[in-house]
Scaffold this motif. Structure first.
Motif, PDB file in Angstrom:
ATOM      1  N   PHE A  70       0.832  -1.196   0.000  1.00 57.54           N
ATOM      2  CA  PHE A  70       0.000   0.000   0.000  1.00 57.54           C
ATOM      3  C   PHE A  70       0.870   1.251   0.000  1.00 57.54           C
ATOM      4  O   PHE A  70       1.915   1.314   0.650  1.00 57.54           O
ATOM      5  CB  PHE A  70      -0.921   0.018   1.216  1.00 57.54           C
ATOM      6  N   THR A  71       0.387   2.263  -0.713  1.00 56.51           N
ATOM      7  CA  THR A  71       1.032   3.570  -0.712  1.00 56.51           C
ATOM      8  C   THR A  71      -0.034   4.622  -0.399  1.00 56.51           C
ATOM      9  O   THR A  71      -1.141   4.301   0.026  1.00 56.51           O
ATOM     10  CB  THR A  71       1.719   3.856  -2.055  1.00 56.51           C
ATOM     11  N   THR A  72       0.296   5.892  -0.612  1.00 56.28           N
ATOM     12  CA  THR A  72      -0.575   7.005  -0.238  1.00 56.28           C
ATOM     13  C   THR A  72      -2.002   6.812  -0.734  1.00 56.28           C
ATOM     14  O   THR A  72      -2.236   6.547  -1.915  1.00 56.28           O
ATOM     15  CB  THR A  72      -0.016   8.324  -0.807  1.00 56.28           C
ATOM     16  N   ASN A  73      -2.940   6.948   0.214  1.00 58.89           N
ATOM     17  CA  ASN A  73      -4.385   6.887  -0.028  1.00 58.89           C
ATOM     18  C   ASN A  73      -4.920   5.507  -0.384  1.00 58.89           C
ATOM     19  O   ASN A  73      -6.088   5.375  -0.758  1.00 58.89           O
ATOM     20  CB  ASN A  73      -4.824   7.917  -1.083  1.00 58.89           C
ATOM     21  N   ASP A  74      -4.094   4.474  -0.257  1.00 57.55           N
ATOM     22  CA  ASP A  74      -4.634   3.126  -0.337  1.00 57.55           C
ATOM     23  C   ASP A  74      -5.415   2.838   0.956  1.00 57.55           C
ATOM     24  O   ASP A  74      -5.255   3.547   1.960  1.00 57.55           O
ATOM     25  CB  ASP A  74      -3.505   2.111  -0.520  1.00 57.55           C
ATOM     26  N   THR A  79     -21.140  17.825   7.660  1.00 55.42           N
ATOM     27  CA  THR A  79     -21.378  16.980   6.496  1.00 55.42           C
ATOM     28  C   THR A  79     -20.095  16.768   5.690  1.00 55.42           C
ATOM     29  O   THR A  79     -20.032  15.867   4.858  1.00 55.42           O
ATOM     30  CB  THR A  79     -22.446  17.595   5.566  1.00 55.42           C
ATOM     31  N   THR A  80     -19.077  17.598   5.945  1.00 60.97           N
ATOM     32  CA  THR A  80     -17.789  17.457   5.275  1.00 60.97           C
ATOM     33  C   THR A  80     -16.678  17.543   6.306  1.00 60.97           C
ATOM     34  O   THR A  80     -16.706  18.413   7.182  1.00 60.97           O
ATOM     35  CB  THR A  80     -17.589  18.563   4.219  1.00 60.97           C
ATOM     36  N   TYR A  81     -15.708  16.667   6.212  1.00 59.00           N
ATOM     37  CA  TYR A  81     -14.617  16.632   7.197  1.00 59.00           C
ATOM     38  C   TYR A  81     -13.409  15.953   6.582  1.00 59.00           C
ATOM     39  O   TYR A  81     -13.511  15.189   5.598  1.00 59.00           O
ATOM     40  CB  TYR A  81     -15.046  15.895   8.475  1.00 59.00           C
ATOM     41  N   LEU A  82     -12.239  16.238   7.158  1.00 55.76           N
ATOM     42  CA  LEU A  82     -11.018  15.566   6.754  1.00 55.76           C
ATOM     43  C   LEU A  82     -10.916  14.238   7.483  1.00 55.76           C
ATOM     44  O   LEU A  82     -11.069  14.180   8.707  1.00 55.76           O
ATOM     45  CB  LEU A  82      -9.798  16.423   7.091  1.00 55.76           C
ATOM     46  N   ASN A 142       4.172   4.299   8.336  1.00 57.71           N
ATOM     47  CA  ASN A 142       4.115   5.720   7.989  1.00 57.71           C
ATOM     48  C   ASN A 142       3.406   5.992   6.663  1.00 57.71           C
ATOM     49  O   ASN A 142       3.484   7.103   6.137  1.00 57.71           O
ATOM     50  CB  ASN A 142       5.509   6.357   7.964  1.00 57.71           C
ATOM     51  N   VAL A 143       2.703   5.025   6.121  1.00 57.04           N
ATOM     52  CA  VAL A 143       1.858   5.277   4.955  1.00 57.04           C
ATOM     53  C   VAL A 143       0.599   6.001   5.433  1.00 57.04           C
ATOM     54  O   VAL A 143       0.036   5.656   6.479  1.00 57.04           O
ATOM     55  CB  VAL A 143       1.497   3.961   4.240  1.00 57.04           C
ATOM     56  N   THR A 144       0.148   6.998   4.669  1.00 57.84           N
ATOM     57  CA  THR A 144      -0.981   7.810   5.103  1.00 57.84           C
ATOM     58  C   THR A 144      -2.128   7.782   4.093  1.00 57.84           C
ATOM     59  O   THR A 144      -1.949   7.517   2.905  1.00 57.84           O
ATOM     60  CB  THR A 144      -0.569   9.278   5.320  1.00 57.84           C
ATOM     61  N   PHE A 145      -3.294   8.078   4.633  1.00 61.13           N
ATOM     62  CA  PHE A 145      -4.528   8.263   3.858  1.00 61.13           C
ATOM     63  C   PHE A 145      -5.078   9.616   4.287  1.00 61.13           C
ATOM     64  O   PHE A 145      -5.208   9.876   5.498  1.00 61.13           O
ATOM     65  CB  PHE A 145      -5.517   7.151   4.187  1.00 61.13           C
ATOM     66  N   GLN A 146      -5.426  10.468   3.298  1.00 59.56           N
ATOM     67  CA  GLN A 146      -5.978  11.770   3.629  1.00 59.56           C
ATOM     68  C   GLN A 146      -6.984  12.150   2.554  1.00 59.56           C
ATOM     69  O   GLN A 146      -6.662  12.146   1.355  1.00 59.56           O
ATOM     70  CB  GLN A 146      -4.912  12.852   3.783  1.00 59.56           C
TER      71      GLN A 146
END
Length: 222
Positions: free
Chosen positions: A78-82, A102-105, A113-117
């Motif tokens: 997995f990499t970023t946003n997986d 209704t909208t949030y991060l 240290n792989v991230t999802f955002q």
């Protein structure tokens, strides 16, 4: 036991307010801290998890500390946003509002240290409908550093999230009010895909559903 309708209507706001935790977050280097050791949705025992939060003129700084980790189980491909939430991860949901957003991060980080955002659009306030990924987080100033101590069963992730993502100008964070929640997902290679969940502000119902925005805690930058 049933209550008369007028009593139920009067009691509900107080019960809802009491059920959602709150935290005053100071300017860095001071920190506001929360910890939790209850699972969701059953509120049974859960490994201790701590979250420290502060802010400066340009960013929110969050440090996640996961104690008693036994597997550190991730997907190495997995990499970023997986979908790192399918394995072991810590998470926060953040919205610059005092309402149930209704909208949030949604930000997540794994022990490697792989991230999802991504920003989530959730008009039902129960289950996210659309996902808008942040595809170049480092270029946007969203950074993370993770240290792992497997013999101690510990991993710690320090995260910087720019205030500009929430339309907060530099130096304008003090006095603002937010909604946030913090979560931890524990996954074992022996039981995968079954998972074990914990939360600062517990979300009701089974299976566990973090996208219930009424349960986001109240945060004030002081």
């Amino acid at each position: 036991m049933f209550l008369a309708p007028i009593l139920v209507a009067a009691a509900l706001p107080a019960l809802a307010a009491a059920a959602v935790p709150s935290l005053n977050v100071p300017a860095c280097p001071s920190k506001g801290s929360v910890s939790y050791n209850k699972s969701v949705p059953d509120l049974g025992p859960f490994p201790l998890t701590q979250v420290d939060v502060c802010y400066d003129s340009t960013a929110i700084h969050i440090t996640f500390t996961a104690h008693n980790e036994t597997n550190f189980f991730v997907n190495p491909n997995f990499t970023t946003n997986d979908p790192i939430y399918e394995y072991t991860a810590m998470e926060t949901f953040i919205s610059r509002t005092t309402n149930d957003p209704t909208t949030y991060l949604e930000f997540e980080i794994a022990p490697n240290n792989v991230t999802f955002q991504a920003f989530i659009y959730n008009p039902s306030k129960v289950s996210g409908q659309d996902t808008f990924y942040i595809t170049t987080p480092i270029d946007d100033g969203l950074t993370a550093t993770t240290t792992v101590d497997k013999p101690a069963g510990l991993w710690v992730s320090a995260v910087r999230i720019p205030l500009g993502l929430f339309n907060v100008d530099d130096g304008q964070a003090k006095g603002t009010q937010w909604r946030m929640n913090f979560f931890r997902i524990i996954t074992s290679p022996k039981t995968f895909p079954d998972q074990f969940y914990g939360a600062w502000s517990p979300t009701p119902g089974s299976p566990a559903n973090f996208h219930q925005t009424a349960e986001l805690g109240h945060i004030t930058f002081v």
